[in-house]
Design a protein around this motif. Structure first.
Motif, PDB file in Angstrom:
ATOM      1  N   LEU A 140       0.827  -1.204   0.000  1.00 49.36           N
ATOM      2  CA  LEU A 140       0.000   0.000   0.000  1.00 49.36           C
ATOM      3  C   LEU A 140       0.863   1.256   0.000  1.00 49.36           C
ATOM      4  O   LEU A 140       0.579   2.225  -0.722  1.00 49.36           O
ATOM      5  CB  LEU A 140      -0.939   0.007   1.217  1.00 49.36           C
ATOM      6  CG  LEU A 140      -2.135  -0.946   1.183  1.00 49.36           C
ATOM      7  CD1 LEU A 140      -2.876  -0.914   2.505  1.00 49.36           C
ATOM      8  CD2 LEU A 140      -3.080  -0.599   0.037  1.00 49.36           C
ATOM      9  N   VAL A 141       1.912   1.245   0.799  1.00 48.79           N
ATOM     10  CA  VAL A 141       2.834   2.384   0.842  1.00 48.79           C
ATOM     11  C   VAL A 141       3.501   2.572  -0.512  1.00 48.79           C
ATOM     12  O   VAL A 141       3.690   3.707  -0.994  1.00 48.79           O
ATOM     13  CB  VAL A 141       3.882   2.190   1.952  1.00 48.79           C
ATOM     14  CG1 VAL A 141       5.012   3.202   1.827  1.00 48.79           C
ATOM     15  CG2 VAL A 141       3.228   2.292   3.325  1.00 48.79           C
ATOM     16  N   GLN A 142       3.847   1.455  -1.162  1.00 50.37           N
ATOM     17  CA  GLN A 142       4.547   1.530  -2.433  1.00 50.37           C
ATOM     18  C   GLN A 142       3.634   1.951  -3.588  1.00 50.37           C
ATOM     19  O   GLN A 142       4.067   2.686  -4.496  1.00 50.37           O
ATOM     20  CB  GLN A 142       5.169   0.162  -2.765  1.00 50.37           C
ATOM     21  CG  GLN A 142       6.251  -0.296  -1.804  1.00 50.37           C
ATOM     22  CD  GLN A 142       7.503   0.543  -1.910  1.00 50.37           C
ATOM     23  OE1 GLN A 142       7.952   0.875  -2.995  1.00 50.37           O
ATOM     24  NE2 GLN A 142       8.066   0.899  -0.762  1.00 50.37           N
ATOM     25  N   ASN A 153      -6.231   3.419  11.426  1.00 54.50           N
ATOM     26  CA  ASN A 153      -4.865   3.920  11.551  1.00 54.50           C
ATOM     27  C   ASN A 153      -4.346   4.519  10.243  1.00 54.50           C
ATOM     28  O   ASN A 153      -3.588   5.496  10.251  1.00 54.50           O
ATOM     29  CB  ASN A 153      -3.932   2.802  12.026  1.00 54.50           C
ATOM     30  CG  ASN A 153      -4.184   2.411  13.462  1.00 54.50           C
ATOM     31  OD1 ASN A 153      -4.625   3.233  14.263  1.00 54.50           O
ATOM     32  ND2 ASN A 153      -3.918   1.154  13.809  1.00 54.50           N
ATOM     33  N   VAL A 154      -4.756   3.926   9.102  1.00 52.99           N
ATOM     34  CA  VAL A 154      -4.375   4.496   7.800  1.00 52.99           C
ATOM     35  C   VAL A 154      -4.956   5.903   7.662  1.00 52.99           C
ATOM     36  O   VAL A 154      -4.267   6.851   7.246  1.00 52.99           O
ATOM     37  CB  VAL A 154      -4.849   3.593   6.648  1.00 52.99           C
ATOM     38  CG1 VAL A 154      -4.777   4.343   5.308  1.00 52.99           C
ATOM     39  CG2 VAL A 154      -4.008   2.327   6.576  1.00 52.99           C
ATOM     40  N   ASN A 155      -6.212   6.061   8.029  1.00 53.16           N
ATOM     41  CA  ASN A 155      -6.861   7.372   7.919  1.00 53.16           C
ATOM     42  C   ASN A 155      -6.253   8.396   8.862  1.00 53.16           C
ATOM     43  O   ASN A 155      -6.325   9.606   8.606  1.00 53.16           O
ATOM     44  CB  ASN A 155      -8.363   7.248   8.179  1.00 53.16           C
ATOM     45  CG  ASN A 155      -9.096   6.576   7.039  1.00 53.16           C
ATOM     46  OD1 ASN A 155      -8.730   6.743   5.875  1.00 53.16           O
ATOM     47  ND2 ASN A 155     -10.130   5.797   7.355  1.00 53.16           N
ATOM     48  N   LEU A 175     -11.176  -5.716   0.374  1.00 49.96           N
ATOM     49  CA  LEU A 175     -10.821  -6.978   1.033  1.00 49.96           C
ATOM     50  C   LEU A 175     -11.864  -7.347   2.078  1.00 49.96           C
ATOM     51  O   LEU A 175     -12.287  -8.513   2.167  1.00 49.96           O
ATOM     52  CB  LEU A 175      -9.439  -6.850   1.684  1.00 49.96           C
ATOM     53  CG  LEU A 175      -8.999  -8.023   2.569  1.00 49.96           C
ATOM     54  CD1 LEU A 175      -8.878  -9.306   1.738  1.00 49.96           C
ATOM     55  CD2 LEU A 175      -7.675  -7.709   3.261  1.00 49.96           C
ATOM     56  N   LYS A 176     -12.299  -6.373   2.838  1.00 50.01           N
ATOM     57  CA  LYS A 176     -13.289  -6.636   3.883  1.00 50.01           C
ATOM     58  C   LYS A 176     -14.599  -7.137   3.281  1.00 50.01           C
ATOM     59  O   LYS A 176     -15.212  -8.083   3.804  1.00 50.01           O
ATOM     60  CB  LYS A 176     -13.528  -5.365   4.707  1.00 50.01           C
ATOM     61  CG  LYS A 176     -14.460  -5.559   5.886  1.00 50.01           C
ATOM     62  CD  LYS A 176     -14.575  -4.281   6.702  1.00 50.01           C
ATOM     63  CE  LYS A 176     -15.546  -4.467   7.865  1.00 50.01           C
ATOM     64  NZ  LYS A 176     -15.675  -3.229   8.666  1.00 50.01           N
ATOM     65  N   ARG A 177     -15.039  -6.552   2.170  1.00 43.12           N
ATOM     66  CA  ARG A 177     -16.295  -6.990   1.535  1.00 43.12           C
ATOM     67  C   ARG A 177     -16.192  -8.433   1.051  1.00 43.12           C
ATOM     68  O   ARG A 177     -17.139  -9.215   1.187  1.00 43.12           O
ATOM     69  CB  ARG A 177     -16.638  -6.060   0.367  1.00 43.12           C
ATOM     70  CG  ARG A 177     -17.159  -4.699   0.789  1.00 43.12           C
ATOM     71  CD  ARG A 177     -17.800  -3.976  -0.388  1.00 43.12           C
ATOM     72  NE  ARG A 177     -16.831  -3.670  -1.427  1.00 43.12           N
ATOM     73  CZ  ARG A 177     -16.093  -2.560  -1.472  1.00 43.12           C
ATOM     74  NH1 ARG A 177     -16.214  -1.646  -0.507  1.00 43.12           N
ATOM     75  NH2 ARG A 177     -15.258  -2.347  -2.465  1.00 43.12           N
ATOM     76  N   THR A 228      -7.350   2.948   1.632  1.00 38.01           N
ATOM     77  CA  THR A 228      -8.552   2.560   2.363  1.00 38.01           C
ATOM     78  C   THR A 228      -9.503   1.774   1.468  1.00 38.01           C
ATOM     79  O   THR A 228     -10.130   0.805   1.900  1.00 38.01           O
ATOM     80  CB  THR A 228      -9.266   3.808   2.914  1.00 38.01           C
ATOM     81  OG1 THR A 228      -8.382   4.506   3.797  1.00 38.01           O
ATOM     82  CG2 THR A 228     -10.526   3.424   3.667  1.00 38.01           C
ATOM     83  N   GLU A 229      -9.611   2.189   0.196  1.00 33.89           N
ATOM     84  CA  GLU A 229     -10.476   1.488  -0.752  1.00 33.89           C
ATOM     85  C   GLU A 229     -10.052   0.030  -0.939  1.00 33.89           C
ATOM     86  O   GLU A 229     -10.884  -0.881  -1.004  1.00 33.89           O
ATOM     87  CB  GLU A 229     -10.450   2.213  -2.099  1.00 33.89           C
ATOM     88  CG  GLU A 229     -11.361   1.597  -3.149  1.00 33.89           C
ATOM     89  CD  GLU A 229     -11.276   2.310  -4.489  1.00 33.89           C
ATOM     90  OE1 GLU A 229     -11.760   1.751  -5.482  1.00 33.89           O
ATOM     91  OE2 GLU A 229     -10.715   3.419  -4.540  1.00 33.89           O
TER      92      GLU A 229
END
Length: 433
Positions: A163-165, A262-264, A180-182, A174-175
């Motif tokens: 994600l950082v990369q 935490n990302v947000n 993944l959560k869905r 976040t998207e």
């Protein structure tokens, strides 16, 4: 497996003989595939037990159980009957071996905890004071079954790193996590033993699709695998034991919620953010826990280490002082670098406010102060607070939390905490460069 929901204890079949001081006669297990005499699993005094088994002869009892079992299995396939016969032989051999195995003296088993005190004493089930020698604890030593929690924490590293990369900003990261959560929610809603969902609804050009290989370690931690269907679709399904997947799913949803939060909260998603609390590595797991007290059956001490919001450790008399000790598996030595506490689901007046964290290099005989906190306040339910250890490095094989006061001791006698997570220093942390 032995399971006592009233006492909040499982896989401790010697509880009644060793802890409650009961003289056992018969212990019969009833299952869909038969009825079994499992008394040998519950005793280390088989010859004494035999002398009390006088209702009928041993051969007669075996014949009765065999007839009932045969009736239970009358519609089973030959293949299933063969597997059951093999299992019975293995179980019988194990029972005979256990009769002559030595008790682990380090594992204490208490007297009966459920029920009125006078009633327990009248039934001679109160146990011995020998089990309460450690700071007057009446709790048993409990084993944490939480390796899957650590595996999930570790498995998020490659995901966060990618994600950082690759993510252009926090909203895109976040998207990916929401996608993944869905997918996991769809999997969770499918039948328990045959859980399956498709991931082809995701655009092949999306960042999620490009990152799919980085989820491999996480899928392993969830006992999941991906399969290519005959129609070219990519499916996600159970890789092994459905129970493992079920346990892990309850943890990963909460971990994802925390990660998204935490990302947000990151000022900027870059290499500098690959640290606490976004990145959680080397969580200590599978240890043994002893507490000053606990609420049965839903507030037992190991609930503080199970990685889910659905449980908590509750100490009925802990508002003005209580403790919990975590002994590391196999006495391995760890340098604690951080720990995380999460508030429980309700009753903020029971939240910890002041506490001391200590480490022991000799299994709990002596203690060294690692951290102190005072006037801490949890602003909401399920809030996580991370604390880094600022003291000099100290190798320990046991850790103790001494909670000195709750948020409002005038309105409650109880203490509660949703979770406690311990993180160790190691040279094996993957490079972030």
């Amino acid at each position: 497996m032995h399971l006592d929901p009233c006492e909040g204890i499982y896989d401790n079949p010697l509880l009644y003989e060793k802890g409650w001081n009961k003289n056992l006669n018969y212990v019969i297990a009833v299952a869909r595939d038969g009825v079994y005499d499992v008394t040998k699993r519950y005793t280390r005094k088989w010859h004494e037990v035999l002398s009390r088994r006088v209702i009928t002869t041993e051969p007669a009892l075996a014949n009765i159980l065999r007839d009932i079992t045969r009736e239970c299995r009358k519609n089973f396939t030959s293949e299933m009957l063969l597997k059951l016969d093999e299992r019975e032989k293995s179980d019988a051999e194990e029972l005979d071996r256990n009769l002559y195995s030595k008790d682990d003296a380090s594992i204490s088993l208490p007297g009966r905890q459920s029920g009125d005190k006078e009633w327990r004493i009248s039934r001679s089930e109160f146990g011995s004071d020998n089990h309460c020698s450690l700071s007057s604890s009446s709790c048993p030593v409990r084993r944490c079954v939480d390796e899957h929690v650590t595996n999930i924490d570790n498995a998020f590293f490659p995901v966060i790193y990618q994600l950082v990369q690759q993510a252009s900003d926090k909203s895109q990261a976040t998207e990916v996590l929401e996608t993944l959560k869905r997918i996991l929610v769809n999997l969770k809603n499918s039948p328990f033993k045959t859980r399956r969902t498709t991931i082809n609804a995701v655009s092949p050009n999306s960042l999620f699709s490009k990152m799919l290989p980085s989820f491999g370690q996480l899928f392993d931690a969830l006992s999941l695998k991906s399969e290519l269907g005959v129609d070219g679709t990519t499916n996600m399904c159970i890789a092994s034991d459905p129970v493992k997947t079920s346990l892990a799913l309850s943890v990963v949803f909460h971990a994802l919620d925390d990660l998204i939060h935490n990302v947000n909260n990151c000022e900027k998603l870059d290499k500098e953010s690959l640290s606490w609390p976004l990145l959680k590595q080397n969580r200590i797991c599978s240890g043994f826990v002893l507490a000053s007290g606990e609420e049965l059956p839903f507030g037992i001490a190991t609930s503080a280490f199970d990685g889910t919001r659905m449980s908590k450790w509750e100490e009925p008399n802990g508002a003005t002082g209580c403790w919990i000790i975590y002994k590391v598996l196999d006495n391995r030595m760890h340098d604690l670098v951080a720990y995380e506490l999460m508030s429980a689901n309700d009753a903020p007046e029971r939240d910890p406010m002041d506490w001391i964290v200590e480490g022991s290099e000799d299994g709990g005989s002596s203690w060294h102060t690692l951290d102190k906190q005072s006037s801490q306040k949890f602003d909401k339910r399920f809030q996580r607070k991370t604390f880094e250890i600022k003291s000099q490095p100290f190798l320990a094989n046991a850790f103790r939390f001494r909670f000195l006061a709750v948020r409002d001791a005038k309105s409650t006698s109880r203490f509660q905490i949703g979770s406690i997570d311990l993180y160790a220093r190691t040279d094996g942390v993957p490079s972030m460069k």
